[in-house]
Write a protein that holds these residues in place. Structure first.
Motif, mmCIF file in Angstrom:
data_model
loop_
_atom_site.group_PDB
_atom_site.id
_atom_site.type_symbol
_atom_site.label_atom_id
_atom_site.label_comp_id
_atom_site.label_asym_id
_atom_site.label_seq_id
_atom_site.Cartn_x
_atom_site.Cartn_y
_atom_site.Cartn_z
ATOM 1 N N GLY A 143 0.777 -1.226 0.000
ATOM 2 C CA GLY A 143 0.000 0.000 0.000
ATOM 3 C C GLY A 143 0.809 1.276 0.000
ATOM 4 N N VAL A 144 2.118 1.173 -0.236
ATOM 5 C CA VAL A 144 2.993 2.343 -0.236
ATOM 6 C C VAL A 144 3.103 2.888 -1.658
ATOM 7 N N ASP A 145 2.835 4.166 -1.834
ATOM 8 C CA ASP A 145 2.897 4.797 -3.159
ATOM 9 C C ASP A 145 4.331 5.230 -3.442
ATOM 10 N N ARG A 146 5.121 4.278 -3.923
ATOM 11 C CA ARG A 146 6.534 4.526 -4.232
ATOM 12 C C ARG A 146 6.675 4.501 -5.755
ATOM 13 N N ARG A 147 6.700 5.683 -6.344
ATOM 14 C CA ARG A 147 6.600 5.828 -7.795
ATOM 15 C C ARG A 147 7.988 5.903 -8.430
ATOM 16 N N ILE A 148 8.240 5.058 -9.434
ATOM 17 C CA ILE A 148 9.489 5.114 -10.195
ATOM 18 C C ILE A 148 9.492 6.382 -11.045
ATOM 19 N N VAL A 149 10.622 7.117 -11.023
ATOM 20 C CA VAL A 149 10.720 8.358 -11.796
ATOM 21 C C VAL A 149 12.007 8.355 -12.621
ATOM 22 N N THR A 150 11.955 9.033 -13.751
ATOM 23 C CA THR A 150 13.118 9.166 -14.617
ATOM 24 C C THR A 150 14.006 10.302 -14.120
ATOM 25 N N THR A 151 15.177 10.399 -14.724
ATOM 26 C CA THR A 151 16.084 11.494 -14.375
ATOM 27 C C THR A 151 15.435 12.844 -14.646
ATOM 28 N N ASP A 152 14.783 12.982 -15.785
ATOM 29 C CA ASP A 152 14.117 14.252 -16.102
ATOM 30 C C ASP A 152 13.038 14.592 -15.074
ATOM 31 N N SER A 177 17.398 21.699 -7.953
ATOM 32 C CA SER A 177 18.769 21.847 -7.443
ATOM 33 C C SER A 177 19.677 20.711 -7.907
ATOM 34 N N LEU A 178 19.094 19.625 -8.436
ATOM 35 C CA LEU A 178 19.884 18.493 -8.933
ATOM 36 C C LEU A 178 20.160 18.581 -10.426
ATOM 37 N N ALA A 179 19.811 19.690 -11.064
ATOM 38 C CA ALA A 179 19.945 19.796 -12.527
ATOM 39 C C ALA A 179 21.381 19.570 -12.979
ATOM 40 N N HIS A 180 22.347 20.099 -12.233
ATOM 41 C CA HIS A 180 23.749 19.952 -12.651
ATOM 42 C C HIS A 180 24.249 18.523 -12.491
ATOM 43 N N MET A 181 23.477 17.654 -11.786
ATOM 44 C CA MET A 181 23.855 16.256 -11.584
ATOM 45 C C MET A 181 23.154 15.324 -12.571
ATOM 46 N N ARG A 182 22.455 15.889 -13.540
ATOM 47 C CA ARG A 182 21.626 15.097 -14.439
ATOM 48 C C ARG A 182 22.403 13.931 -15.055
ATOM 49 N N SER A 183 23.612 14.169 -15.485
ATOM 50 C CA SER A 183 24.369 13.117 -16.181
ATOM 51 C C SER A 183 24.806 11.985 -15.248
ATOM 52 N N THR A 222 18.087 29.306 -3.403
ATOM 53 C CA THR A 222 17.644 28.839 -4.713
ATOM 54 C C THR A 222 18.420 27.614 -5.181
ATOM 55 N N ALA A 223 19.600 27.384 -4.607
ATOM 56 C CA ALA A 223 20.432 26.245 -5.008
ATOM 57 C C ALA A 223 20.340 25.077 -4.029
ATOM 58 N N ALA A 224 19.517 25.229 -2.993
ATOM 59 C CA ALA A 224 19.356 24.172 -1.993
ATOM 60 C C ALA A 224 18.048 23.426 -2.240
ATOM 61 N N PRO A 225 17.995 22.147 -1.898
ATOM 62 C CA PRO A 225 16.779 21.366 -2.163
ATOM 63 C C PRO A 225 15.650 21.712 -1.195
ATOM 64 N N ARG A 271 32.543 16.050 1.161
ATOM 65 C CA ARG A 271 32.793 15.981 -0.287
ATOM 66 C C ARG A 271 31.492 15.737 -1.053
ATOM 67 N N LEU A 272 30.656 14.834 -0.539
ATOM 68 C CA LEU A 272 29.398 14.537 -1.215
ATOM 69 C C LEU A 272 28.472 15.749 -1.223
ATOM 70 N N ALA A 273 28.418 16.478 -0.118
ATOM 71 C CA ALA A 273 27.577 17.672 -0.064
ATOM 72 C C ALA A 273 28.074 18.739 -1.032
ATOM 73 N N GLN A 274 29.381 18.889 -1.132
ATOM 74 C CA GLN A 274 29.947 19.874 -2.062
ATOM 75 C C GLN A 274 29.658 19.489 -3.507
ATOM 76 N N GLU A 275 29.652 18.180 -3.774
ATOM 77 C CA GLU A 275 29.356 17.719 -5.126
ATOM 78 C C GLU A 275 27.908 18.038 -5.509
ATOM 79 N N LEU A 276 26.974 17.806 -4.596
ATOM 80 C CA LEU A 276 25.562 17.986 -4.913
ATOM 81 C C LEU A 276 25.126 19.449 -4.874
ATOM 82 N N PHE A 277 25.632 20.202 -3.913
ATOM 83 C CA PHE A 277 25.149 21.575 -3.704
ATOM 84 C C PHE A 277 26.332 22.542 -3.563
#
Length: 417
Positions: free
Chosen positions: A161-170, A178-184, A291-294, A339-345
């Protein structure tokens, strides 16, 4: 009844609140100077019902073998001269058997859903402000094989009963720009719109204050030393008061909500409590560019870390160390989180003033918490919630209050006793 709650994290405070609301005389005892000072202080702050799934699954042993000698591994096992650690590990491997997965997920999801609904009603009724957001959670994947295998688990959760929806990168980028720069680097993910975030510390401390006004007694800076048994009952809790003197606190019933330390006090009484600390880390950053934070909470599946927006700060949390009771920070793990936080944001956060923290999550091998009666008739457990203490906390407290009050608790869950 006079009921003593041992521990003042989210589990203990929630239990105290609901017992008070049921008409009981409640006293809360904790060694710290106030509520939510240990594991409930600075966790990842997700109310993640849709990810209430156990660490133990058929794929886990192989992953653990690959991670065994990596200091930056998401789950780090450091062998100790501790029989309890090894017994916990053996029971964890048993829970990895295919037949154990479905019942464990069912129990976790049912309690988590009940707790989230309870939290929503409490938020409305009590007006507690805790920087909560109802934006859902995105779990994104960097590895195609991991993303493909995740869809099987998403299907399992949907069956419950959990609504866990698969989503594409787009779709991920559309939901969280805020994840646009990580698209690739992102191959896909899943999104759960019903999940929430909020500051567990703010909520727990506010609920404790309301409980105090409602008549709950709080005894802080008071260290529990032992529970005293006689005639099949607990006759008292021996404590060291703030002035250094010993005292025995008497009550009609006792609730052990001591997190990872619960086994220290109930095992000498012959009460099974297979809970072991899984040390987790968090890093809190001030936001310098909103504006750059999630705004949607994120889970980076590859590194097992989460990100939650809490007002003008971003909380990052994750990793687990099965290495005993030390809360000492591992520099390698802290550096990796930074390092991971700097990579994402890269432009969103103040990286020069990061605030690191660690806490000992009380984990059972199955990730199903221990809630209910013990064979000592006036002793109850409420512990073992692992990474889901915030997700399950208020519901666990309410359900145990029902049990102690002689009522049938609402959620379908394997309660003790």
């Amino acid at each position: 009844m006079r009921i003593a709650i041992l521990g003042s994290g989210i589990i203990g405070i929630s239990t105290a609140w609901w017992l008070n609301q049921a008409g009981h005389d409640v006293v809360v005892i904790d060694r710290e100077t106030g509520p939510a000072q240990e594991t409930s202080r600075a966790n990842g702050c997700q109310i993640s019902v849709s990810y209430a799934e156990p660490w133990a699954n058929p794929q886990a042993p192989l992953k653990l073998a690959r991670w065994l000698f990596r200091d930056d591994a998401p789950l780090l096992f450091r062998p100790q001269f501790d029989l309890r650690q090894w017994w916990w590990g053996l029971m964890f491997l048993r829970e990895c058997l295919p037949g154990r997965l479905a019942p464990n997920i069912r129990a976790m999801v049912r309690l988590a859903e009940y707790s989230r609904n309870t939290l929503r009603h409490m938020r409305s009724d009590l007006g507690i402000q805790y920087d909560h957001l109802e934006q859902g959670i995105i779990n994104f994947y960097r590895d195609p094989a991991e993303f493909e295998s995740s869809q099987e688990m998403a299907g399992v959760m949907r069956n419950f009963g959990v609504d866990r929806r698969i989503v594409t990168t787009d779709e991920i980028v559309q939901l969280e720009p805020s994840l646009a720069h990580m698209r690739s680097s992102i191959v896909g993910g899943d999104y759960t719109a019903e999940d929430e975030t909020g500051d567990i510390y703010l909520f727990t401390t506010a609920l404790a204050e309301r409980a105090r006004h409602a008549g709950v007694e709080f005894r802080y800076s008071t260290e529990l030393t032992r529970l005293i048994p006689a005639g099949g009952r607990i006759t008292g809790a021996e404590v060291i008061r703030p002035d250094g003197l010993y005292e025995t606190v008497h009550a009609d019933a006792y609730v052990a909500a001591l997190g990872s330390y619960t086994p220290h006090f109930v095992a000498p009484l012959g009460i099974p409590c297979n809970v072991y600390p899984a040390k987790g880390y968090s890093a809190s950053f001030d936001i310098v560019d909103a504006t750059a934070a999630p705004t949607i909470s994120l889970t980076d599946s590859a590194h097992k870390v989460v990100y939650s927006r809490l007002g003008n700060q971003l909380r990052m949390a994750g990793t687990a160390e099965l290495s005993g009771y030390s809360r000492a920070l591992n520099t390698i793990r802290c550096d990796n989180m930074l390092r991971l936080a700097q990579e994402l944001f890269p432009t969103a956060l103040d990286f020069d003033n990061v605030r690191f923290w660690s806490g000992l999550r009380p984990a059972t091998p199955s990730n199903v918490p221990l809630i209910g009666k013990t064979r000592i008739r006036n002793l109850y457990l409420n512990t073992g919630h692992g990474t889901l203490g915030w997700t399950m906390g208020v519901g666990s407290g309410r359900a145990l209050a029902d049990i102690i009050s002689g009522r049938q608790p609402e959620p379908e869950f394997p309660f003790l006793g």
